[in-house]
Design a protein around this motif. Structure first.
Motif: not given
Length: 317
Positions: A79-83, A22-26, A66-73, A32-42
């Protein structure tokens, strides 16, 4: 030397996992609201109208915010902590990017290669030549970028994005404004790149996704409406899409009676597509659905019955 030779020691493509982002701007905009995706190669298409949240998600994946919440791998990389680790394997072509108009393509690409860490002159020369040939710019390598067409600048942007053999390539609205010939060249280039990397194509142009992508998601107002393989999404609408050519003044009444997917002008009249499990009324004829019908049925919220089977069929446990 071509890119496949340069990549001979590259690791297999990494998959991308996005969970509850999720991401809310100032200014208060919930992008973005609770976006979840699984993206394979291709080739993966992220399809949605302007302002849907596509660029926000792309900028987040590119470590520009950075997102407000959530995880990106990306594989095992956070992605957030190992830029820095992400940036070493990332190629990013934003919707708008600047070039130095008086610089020649070969010189500027060489400069970017140095910034990317290619300090060996022979390797750098081989890499830049391979990329300029791959993007069909080798014959124009000594031309100043200010004289490039829009499509040539886009292809140069891809050459820059491919420096460092990225495992994740993000292209944001890449064909907007291109003439038909340049669009074909650019799409052919992207289709080749999808063989070796995760390539995310963010666009509002349905045809780009239909022609290129093996998997896709539809996003609107910061929410994922559908994640599917395009052929399966189209097949799920089979037998449920009907059309009729009407006079424009009758459209409001039909909108109250039927679940209209889309309406467009045709020879001075209005052609409507309607979602219905059965013939919706006299004058309607069945039509073979396409990805545009899938897209508009998702955007209009055209019956949960239309969307849910697609999601159940394509989203894993």
């Amino acid at each position: 030397m071509n890119r496949s030779q340069i990549n001979s020691q590259a690791q297999p493509p990494l998959g991308l996992s996005i969970r509850n982002v999720s991401k809310r701007y100032a200014n208060g905009v919930q992008a973005l609201t609770n976006v979840s995706l699984t993206i394979p190669p291709g080739m993966y298409g992220l399809l949605g109208p302007n302002g849907a949240g596509k660029s926000t998600l792309m900028r987040t994946l590119a470590t520009l915010q950075e997102p407000d919440t959530g995880q990106l791998l990306l594989g095992g990389i956070d992605v957030v902590h190992q830029k820095e680790a992400v940036r070493q394997t990332l190629g990013y072509l934003p919707q708008e990017f600047g070039v130095y108009p008086n610089a020649r393509a070969e010189e500027l690409l060489d400069y970017f290669a140095v910034l990317k860490g290619l300090t060996n002159r022979a390797v750098r020369r081989a890499t830049t030549e391979a990329l300029l040939r791959q993007t069909n710019l080798w014959d124009k390598r000594r031309q100043k970028l200010g004289g490039y067409s829009g499509g040539m600048r886009q292809r140069f942007g891809v050459a820059v994005a491919l420096l460092g053999n990225p495992q994740l390539l993000i292209v944001d609205e890449p064909t907007a404004g291109l003439d038909p010939a340049e669009r074909v060249r650019f799409l052919n280039l992207l289709s080749e790149l999808g063989e070796n990397s995760v390539v995310i194509l963010s666009t509002h142009i349905v045809a780009d996704v239909a022609e290129l992508c093996t998997t896709m998601a539809i996003i609107n107002q910061g929410r994922i409406l559908l994640e599917a393989q395009p052929p399966a999404a189209v097949a799920a609408l089979q037998g449920h899409v009907w059309r009729q050519l009407i006079d424009k003044h009758t459209l409001p009444a039909l909108e109250r009676e039927h679940q209209i997917i889309s309406a467009k002008l045709l020879s001075g009249r209005t052609l409507i597509h309607v979602y219905s499990p059965d013939r919706p009324g006299p004058g309607f004829e069945p039509v073979e659905p396409d990805l545009e019908d899938v897209y508009f049925s998702a955007l209009t919220g055209c019956v949960g019955r239309a969307r849910q089977p697609l999601e159940r069929e394509e989203v894993g446990p």
